[in-house]
Design a protein around this motif. Structure first.
Motif, PDB file in Angstrom:
ATOM      1  N   GLY A   1     -22.898  82.575 125.051  1.00  0.00           N
ATOM      2  CA  GLY A   1     -23.307  82.746 126.436  1.00  0.00           C
ATOM      3  C   GLY A   1     -24.800  82.866 126.635  1.00  0.00           C
ATOM      4  O   GLY A   1     -25.249  83.587 127.542  1.00  0.00           O
ATOM      5  N   GLY A   2     -25.573  82.192 125.810  1.00  0.00           N
ATOM      6  CA  GLY A   2     -27.017  82.240 125.959  1.00  0.00           C
ATOM      7  C   GLY A   2     -27.668  83.499 125.425  1.00  0.00           C
ATOM      8  O   GLY A   2     -28.860  83.731 125.663  1.00  0.00           O
ATOM      9  N   GLN A   3     -26.889  84.309 124.706  1.00  0.00           N
ATOM     10  CA  GLN A   3     -27.422  85.526 124.087  1.00  0.00           C
ATOM     11  C   GLN A   3     -27.072  85.551 122.604  1.00  0.00           C
ATOM     12  O   GLN A   3     -26.293  84.725 122.106  1.00  0.00           O
ATOM     13  CB  GLN A   3     -26.864  86.773 124.775  1.00  0.00           C
ATOM     14  CG  GLN A   3     -27.366  86.977 126.197  1.00  0.00           C
ATOM     15  CD  GLN A   3     -26.868  88.282 126.787  1.00  0.00           C
ATOM     16  OE1 GLN A   3     -25.676  88.594 126.734  1.00  0.00           O
ATOM     17  NE2 GLN A   3     -27.789  89.072 127.351  1.00  0.00           N
ATOM     18  N   VAL A   4     -27.653  86.515 121.892  1.00  0.00           N
ATOM     19  CA  VAL A   4     -27.390  86.663 120.465  1.00  0.00           C
ATOM     20  C   VAL A   4     -26.818  88.052 120.217  1.00  0.00           C
ATOM     21  O   VAL A   4     -27.435  89.070 120.581  1.00  0.00           O
ATOM     22  CB  VAL A   4     -28.672  86.487 119.631  1.00  0.00           C
ATOM     23  CG1 VAL A   4     -28.359  86.662 118.142  1.00  0.00           C
ATOM     24  CG2 VAL A   4     -29.283  85.126 119.893  1.00  0.00           C
ATOM     25  N   ARG A   5     -25.643  88.055 119.621  1.00  0.00           N
ATOM     26  CA  ARG A   5     -25.003  89.328 119.259  1.00  0.00           C
ATOM     27  C   ARG A   5     -25.283  89.591 117.783  1.00  0.00           C
ATOM     28  O   ARG A   5     -24.943  88.771 116.928  1.00  0.00           O
ATOM     29  CB  ARG A   5     -23.501  89.259 119.540  1.00  0.00           C
ATOM     30  CG  ARG A   5     -23.180  89.085 121.016  1.00  0.00           C
ATOM     31  CD  ARG A   5     -21.699  88.852 121.260  1.00  0.00           C
ATOM     32  NE  ARG A   5     -21.417  88.636 122.683  1.00  0.00           N
ATOM     33  CZ  ARG A   5     -20.241  88.263 123.168  1.00  0.00           C
ATOM     34  NH1 ARG A   5     -19.205  88.063 122.334  1.00  0.00           N
ATOM     35  NH2 ARG A   5     -20.088  88.094 124.465  1.00  0.00           N
ATOM     36  N   VAL A   6     -25.878  90.732 117.534  1.00  0.00           N
ATOM     37  CA  VAL A   6     -26.356  91.069 116.191  1.00  0.00           C
ATOM     38  C   VAL A   6     -25.567  92.242 115.635  1.00  0.00           C
ATOM     39  O   VAL A   6     -25.323  93.237 116.340  1.00  0.00           O
ATOM     40  CB  VAL A   6     -27.857  91.432 116.226  1.00  0.00           C
ATOM     41  CG1 VAL A   6     -28.330  91.946 114.866  1.00  0.00           C
ATOM     42  CG2 VAL A   6     -28.683  90.238 116.660  1.00  0.00           C
ATOM     43  N   THR A   7     -25.184  92.098 114.372  1.00  0.00           N
ATOM     44  CA  THR A   7     -24.627  93.229 113.637  1.00  0.00           C
ATOM     45  C   THR A   7     -25.653  93.628 112.599  1.00  0.00           C
ATOM     46  O   THR A   7     -25.929  92.870 111.659  1.00  0.00           O
ATOM     47  CB  THR A   7     -23.301  92.870 112.947  1.00  0.00           C
ATOM     48  OG1 THR A   7     -22.365  92.404 113.923  1.00  0.00           O
ATOM     49  CG2 THR A   7     -22.731  94.080 112.229  1.00  0.00           C
ATOM     50  N   ALA A   8     -26.254  94.786 112.780  1.00  0.00           N
ATOM     51  CA  ALA A   8     -27.267  95.303 111.862  1.00  0.00           C
ATOM     52  C   ALA A   8     -26.738  96.551 111.177  1.00  0.00           C
ATOM     53  O   ALA A   8     -25.677  97.082 111.537  1.00  0.00           O
ATOM     54  CB  ALA A   8     -28.554  95.615 112.618  1.00  0.00           C
ATOM     55  N   ALA A   9     -27.492  97.028 110.193  1.00  0.00           N
ATOM     56  CA  ALA A   9     -27.055  98.213 109.457  1.00  0.00           C
ATOM     57  C   ALA A   9     -26.991  99.437 110.357  1.00  0.00           C
ATOM     58  O   ALA A   9     -26.277 100.404 110.036  1.00  0.00           O
ATOM     59  CB  ALA A   9     -27.989  98.465 108.281  1.00  0.00           C
ATOM     60  N   ASP A  10     -27.719  99.421 111.478  1.00  0.00           N
ATOM     61  CA  ASP A  10     -27.690 100.577 112.386  1.00  0.00           C
ATOM     62  C   ASP A  10     -26.808 100.331 113.604  1.00  0.00           C
ATOM     63  O   ASP A  10     -26.895 101.053 114.593  1.00  0.00           O
ATOM     64  CB  ASP A  10     -29.106 100.952 112.815  1.00  0.00           C
ATOM     65  CG  ASP A  10     -29.808  99.851 113.607  1.00  0.00           C
ATOM     66  OD1 ASP A  10     -29.261  98.723 113.678  1.00  0.00           O
ATOM     67  OD2 ASP A  10     -30.898 100.111 114.147  1.00  0.00           O
ATOM     68  N   GLY A  11     -25.964  99.276 113.547  1.00  0.00           N
ATOM     69  CA  GLY A  11     -25.018  99.078 114.622  1.00  0.00           C
ATOM     70  C   GLY A  11     -25.150  97.730 115.300  1.00  0.00           C
ATOM     71  O   GLY A  11     -25.986  96.909 114.935  1.00  0.00           O
ATOM     72  N   PRO A  12     -24.322  97.484 116.342  1.00  0.00           N
ATOM     73  CA  PRO A  12     -24.363  96.207 117.068  1.00  0.00           C
ATOM     74  C   PRO A  12     -25.435  96.214 118.161  1.00  0.00           C
ATOM     75  O   PRO A  12     -25.750  97.257 118.745  1.00  0.00           O
ATOM     76  CB  PRO A  12     -22.963  96.119 117.666  1.00  0.00           C
ATOM     77  CG  PRO A  12     -22.565  97.558 117.867  1.00  0.00           C
ATOM     78  CD  PRO A  12     -23.193  98.338 116.758  1.00  0.00           C
ATOM     79  N   HIS A  13     -25.979  95.013 118.439  1.00  0.00           N
ATOM     80  CA  HIS A  13     -27.002  94.868 119.468  1.00  0.00           C
ATOM     81  C   HIS A  13     -26.831  93.491 120.112  1.00  0.00           C
ATOM     82  O   HIS A  13     -26.288  92.570 119.500  1.00  0.00           O
ATOM     83  CB  HIS A  13     -28.419  94.963 118.884  1.00  0.00           C
ATOM     84  CG  HIS A  13     -28.653  96.177 118.037  1.00  0.00           C
ATOM     85  ND1 HIS A  13     -29.051  97.385 118.558  1.00  0.00           N
ATOM     86  CD2 HIS A  13     -28.527  96.361 116.696  1.00  0.00           C
ATOM     87  CE1 HIS A  13     -29.175  98.273 117.577  1.00  0.00           C
ATOM     88  NE2 HIS A  13     -28.861  97.672 116.434  1.00  0.00           N
ATOM     89  N   THR A  14     -27.338  93.349 121.341  1.00  0.00           N
ATOM     90  CA  THR A  14     -27.324  92.064 122.022  1.00  0.00           C
ATOM     91  C   THR A  14     -28.725  91.768 122.557  1.00  0.00           C
ATOM     92  O   THR A  14     -29.357  92.635 123.183  1.00  0.00           O
ATOM     93  CB  THR A  14     -26.321  92.060 123.182  1.00  0.00           C
ATOM     94  OG1 THR A  14     -25.010  92.322 122.670  1.00  0.00           O
ATOM     95  CG2 THR A  14     -26.313  90.698 123.881  1.00  0.00           C
ATOM     96  N   PHE A  15     -29.199  90.526 122.329  1.00  0.00           N
ATOM     97  CA  PHE A  15     -30.545  90.146 122.747  1.00  0.00           C
ATOM     98  C   PHE A  15     -30.521  88.771 123.401  1.00  0.00           C
ATOM     99  O   PHE A  15     -29.625  87.956 123.171  1.00  0.00           O
ATOM    100  CB  PHE A  15     -31.488  90.112 121.533  1.00  0.00           C
ATOM    101  CG  PHE A  15     -31.595  91.427 120.808  1.00  0.00           C
ATOM    102  CD1 PHE A  15     -32.344  92.466 121.331  1.00  0.00           C
ATOM    103  CD2 PHE A  15     -30.925  91.633 119.603  1.00  0.00           C
ATOM    104  CE1 PHE A  15     -32.429  93.686 120.678  1.00  0.00           C
ATOM    105  CE2 PHE A  15     -31.007  92.837 118.935  1.00  0.00           C
ATOM    106  CZ  PHE A  15     -31.769  93.869 119.473  1.00  0.00           C
ATOM    107  N   ASP A  16     -31.564  88.535 124.205  1.00  0.00           N
ATOM    108  CA  ASP A  16     -31.710  87.225 124.828  1.00  0.00           C
ATOM    109  C   ASP A  16     -32.421  86.228 123.920  1.00  0.00           C
ATOM    110  O   ASP A  16     -32.225  85.009 124.068  1.00  0.00           O
ATOM    111  CB  ASP A  16     -32.504  87.359 126.137  1.00  0.00           C
ATOM    112  CG  ASP A  16     -31.788  88.200 127.176  1.00  0.00           C
ATOM    113  OD1 ASP A  16     -30.587  87.960 127.390  1.00  0.00           O
ATOM    114  OD2 ASP A  16     -32.430  89.091 127.760  1.00  0.00           O
TER     115      ASP A  16
END
Length: 468
Positions: free
Chosen positions: A315-330
């Motif tokens: 959906g035009g965004q990036v869903r990230v799984t990092a060592a400190d948890g999930p994040h969503t960025f443009d």
């Protein structure tokens, strides 16, 4: 600036004109030396070669812009250089061609005394001025499509300019291609599948204005990563999050102990195991002012000990799984440096398998293994590539890399300002040596006819018996 121009021209006049070319022309070659890249390294190398009397050379640059001096204008996002103002640069011992002479002529001695590092915009302007003074001709808009071996240890260059292809043969090739070296941006596997709509590397051209009001993630914690983060914040990003895999930053603060120049100058003489250990232990650092520039923004966040495990585009965004948890960025920016595997360069892909890499020459202990370091080319003392097979040695060693690809063999970032003082003379000496040795078998020029004795015949001494 007129004073700087006059002083530079006078210094070159006192040195005398460039020596006449002493390398005899070789049948079947277009140039004795071709330099690829017209940034600070390429210009300095070409100037030094001409002053050495190697005049059958050409400098090629893919960008068709007279004001272009490497990637400074497009990819250098720091406000000032990261090196001190007193380092010897392209001037190579001629102070009238140095940045101090240029800067003081433009702003005055007090302005020079007030800075500790040269502003990036001024460095770009200085390099343009330097090229104008030394009059190194650059063929712009020329792209190297392919490098291949020619006859008798020569190199064939397949070139393209304005849609027209040509082939030129050279005896020596110097790749002065900056941080990209003979590889390119190092893209981690976790972000390799992201599209350009949501991802860029710091080595790419980035439209920061388009990030206004957006959330941005920066992967990496060295200088280029922080500079990209600060540029995004200054362009109006809503939030910027910087992720480091380490549990702390490596911050270089003013007044620290600078490495000895001798340590850089002699690194290539060290045994392979010592060089490997030192490069393995190297950690990317960030100047304190780059940290302060980014952290001055309240919408900037640093994530320590937070390597990424996964990044997916939706959906035009990036869903990230990092060592400190999930994040969503443009948008995601990778400040992860560069790899130097020649197999990834289109113009070198055809010969990459014949170039020796570090993994071909040195097997590190298990705890020090690194696929990244192993892919660097194994570079000789004159910045020459080395061959995997001795049958290729003649032509492979005719290619010299004065760029980041030589860093594994020489320790410091080759092509950066600190590498010019000792590196360029070493490179030019190696090229001259090779040309002389290669020409030893060639017939010597015909001896001139005996000179007349009319000027001194009357002064020749003769024994008394002969005189009698």
């Amino acid at each position: 600036m007129a004073n700087a121009d006059l002083a530079a021209r006078e210094s070159l006049r006192l040195l005398g004109p460039d020596p006449a070319g002493w390398v005899p022309p070789t049948d079947g070659t277009d140039h004795d030396v071709a330099v690829i890249g017209a940034g600070q390294s390429g210009l300095t190398i070409a100037h030094a070669l001409r002053r050495y009397g190697i005049t059958r050379l050409t400098v090629l640059d893919a960008v068709d812009d007279e004001q272009h001096v490497g990637s400074w204008a497009s990819r250098a996002r720091m406000h000032t250089l990261r090196t001190g103002k007193t380092l010897v640069g392209p001037e190579l011992g001629n102070p009238a061609l140095g940045v101090r002479a240029w800067y003081e002529a433009r702003y005055g001695p007090d302005a020079w005394a007030a800075i500790d590092r040269v502003p990036t915009a001024d460095w770009i302007a200085y390099l343009t001025w330097f090229q104008r003074q030394v009059r190194v001709p650059v063929r712009r808009g020329v792209r190297v499509l392919r490098v291949e071996p020619g006859d008798a240890g020569r190199i064939r260059l397949h070139l393209r300019q304005q849609g027209r292809d040509s082939v030129e043969t050279v005896r020596k090739l110097v790749l002065a291609t900056g941080v990209e070296g003979i590889g390119g941006p190092r893209i981690p596997d976790e972000v390799a599948a992201l599209s350009p709509a949501v991802f860029a590397h710091t080595g790419h051209d980035i439209d920061f204005a388009a990030r206004r009001g957006r959330t941005v993630a920066v992967l990496g914690a060295a200088a280029s990563a922080f500079d990209a983060a600060a540029t995004a914040l200054e362009a109006g990003a809503a939030e910027v999050h910087l992720f480091s895999r380490r549990d702390d930053l490596v911050v270089v603060r003013p007044g620290g102990v600078a490495p000895s120049p001798a340590a850089h100058d002699t690194f290539h003489h060290l045994p392979d195991d010592v060089r490997w250990k030192r490069r393995f232990a190297f950690a990317g650092s960030v100047p304190a002012d780059s940290v302060v520039r980014a952290t001055a923004h309240p919408n900037f966040r640093i994530h320590l000990a937070a390597p990424w495990q996964d990044a997916t585009e939706a959906g035009g965004q990036v869903r990230v799984t990092a060592a400190d948890g999930p994040h969503t960025f443009d948008f995601v920016i990778a400040g992860t440096g560069y790899q130097q595997d020649p197999r990834t360069r289109p113009e070198l892909a055809g010969i990459a398998g014949r170039i020796a890499r570090w993994q071909d020459r040195y097997e590190p202990p298990t705890e020090l293994r690194s696929e990244h370091l192993g892919s660097f080319p194994y570079v000789g003392p004159g910045y020459e590539l080395t061959a995997r097979d001795s049958t290729d040695a003649a032509w492979v060693s005719a290619i010299h890399v004065f760029n980041a690809a030589a860093s594994q063999s020489f320790g410091l970032p080759v092509g950066d300002i600190p590498s010019l003082r000792a590196g360029v003379p070493r490179l030019v000496d190696a090229i001259a040596r090779d040309l002389v040795l290669a020409d030893l078998h060639r017939p010597a020029p015909s001896a001139p006819a005996p000179a007349s004795r009319e000027e001194y015949a009357h002064a020749l001494w003769k024994p008394a018996t002969v005189a009698a």
